[in-house]
Enzyme design. Structure first.
Site, PDB file in Angstrom:
ATOM      1  N   LYS A 227     -13.498  49.279 -37.895  1.00 40.31           N
ATOM      2  CA  LYS A 227     -13.559  48.237 -38.924  1.00 40.31           C
ATOM      3  C   LYS A 227     -12.389  47.262 -38.815  1.00 40.31           C
ATOM      4  O   LYS A 227     -11.395  47.516 -38.144  1.00 40.31           O
ATOM      5  CB  LYS A 227     -13.632  48.875 -40.309  1.00 40.31           C
ATOM      6  CG  LYS A 227     -15.015  49.449 -40.575  1.00 40.31           C
ATOM      7  CD  LYS A 227     -15.245  49.854 -42.010  1.00 40.31           C
ATOM      8  CE  LYS A 227     -16.721  50.239 -42.199  1.00 40.31           C
ATOM      9  NZ  LYS A 227     -16.978  50.784 -43.548  1.00 40.31           N
ATOM     10  N   ARG A 261     -17.719  58.968 -40.514  1.00 38.44           N
ATOM     11  CA  ARG A 261     -18.824  58.219 -39.887  1.00 38.44           C
ATOM     12  C   ARG A 261     -18.235  57.421 -38.732  1.00 38.44           C
ATOM     13  O   ARG A 261     -17.356  56.580 -38.939  1.00 38.44           O
ATOM     14  CB  ARG A 261     -19.469  57.303 -40.925  1.00 38.44           C
ATOM     15  CG  ARG A 261     -20.705  56.550 -40.458  1.00 38.44           C
ATOM     16  CD  ARG A 261     -21.293  55.753 -41.614  1.00 38.44           C
ATOM     17  NE  ARG A 261     -22.511  55.065 -41.234  1.00 38.44           N
ATOM     18  CZ  ARG A 261     -22.551  53.834 -40.721  1.00 38.44           C
ATOM     19  NH1 ARG A 261     -21.415  53.168 -40.531  1.00 38.44           N
ATOM     20  NH2 ARG A 261     -23.691  53.273 -40.398  1.00 38.44           N
TER      21      ARG A 261
END
Length: 289
Positions: A227, A261
């Site tokens: 991210k 995740r």
């Protein structure tokens, strides 16, 4: 921090032991990290099987991008066209459970019919009022994620007085709403939504105070892999992104997260094993002195 959940029992009797790894399988042309790479169903299925072999405990299939900038809403029929061929083959070949990453009940219903057993909803069951009823009826597990705004505009809602308190309160309320709708408490997972209506400082505060979210009593999922805040802090080369993501995952597991995740389960497996052992949560992984 109180006793953490040790496992998740699914509707088909399968058990996911914690800490666990969720592998990301984006069947989209525009996801922020791997958009277009697995749009072809055959490549997507091969990737799903590869992630299982690398150590993924769950394969999370998504047909709509939620990247922070430039994500476009996908018509229902397009989302279904992307996921159904993949789910049909994965459901017949995977040993590990499948999660469907969607905010639409029609997509979730089709995925459950194709073998999925977890609904991963970025709207925490608020985007489609039928979703909670479906999850309760089908007795599937749900991931409730914190987000403000929509998948297309959440970046501009990254404003908080106290991000930790507000996220914990919201997820606690959404979990209670899910229970009231008939979803078993034992099948609820919460996700603080790193990067969704949150800047780098918000993400770091949430990670630093993860025990407060764990105190709700539900398994916590952390999705930090590749991210933007990892890119900004660790660097944007492929290696820097993976090392930075691994560092976040290690800290998350040490502070109580039950699921991470990730895009690269093999790297995550080594990270999770080490973090679990260091934090006294290494029961599911055998290790020798």
């Amino acid at each position: 921090m109180g006793e953490l959940p040790s496992q998740l029992k699914l509707r088909d009797g399968r058990v996911i032991k914690f800490p666990a790894i969720m592998g990301v399988l984006n069947v989209t042309p525009d996801s922020f990290s791997d958009g277009g790479r697995y749009l072809d169903p055959e490549r997507a299925v091969a990737r799903g099987l590869e992630m299982e072999a690398a150590g993924a405990d769950i394969i999370d299939v998504g047909g709509e991008s939620t990247r922070p900038i430039g994500a476009r809403e996908v018509p229902l029929e397009v989302e279904l066209e992307r996921i159904l061929p993949v789910l049909a083959k994965l459901g017949a070949n995977l040993r590990v459970p499948i999660s469907i990453d969607t905010r639409r009940s029609a997509v979730a219903r089709a995925a459950l019919d194709s073998g999925a057993s977890i609904i991963n909803d970025i709207t925490a069951l608020t985007g489609d009022l039928e979703m909670a009823r479906l999850a309760a009826k089908e007795r599937c597990a749900v991931v409730l994620m914190h987000m403000r705004g929509s998948a297309q505009d959440h970046v501009r809602f990254a404003r908080y007085r106290d991000v930790v308190r507000e996220v914990v309160q919201y997820l606690g309320e959404r979990a209670q709403s899910a229970i009231a709708a008939g979803i078993a408490k034992s099948r609820i997972i919460v996700d603080p939504g790193l990067g969704f209506a949150k800047n780098a400082d918000h993400n770091l505060k949430l990670l630093d105070n993860l025990p407060e979210l764990c105190a709700l009593g539900f398994p916590v999922l952390i999705g930090a892999s590749r991210k933007r805040f990892v890119r900004r802090i660790a660097g944007d080369s492929a290696a820097e992104l993976e090392y930075g993501s691994a560092a976040v995952n290690a800290i998350a597991i040490a502070r109580g997260a039950s699921i991470v995740r990730v895009h690269e389960p093999a790297i995550a497996l080594a990270t999770v094993k080490m973090a679990a052992a260091l934090s006294g949560r290494g029961g599911r992984y055998r290790h020798h002195a």
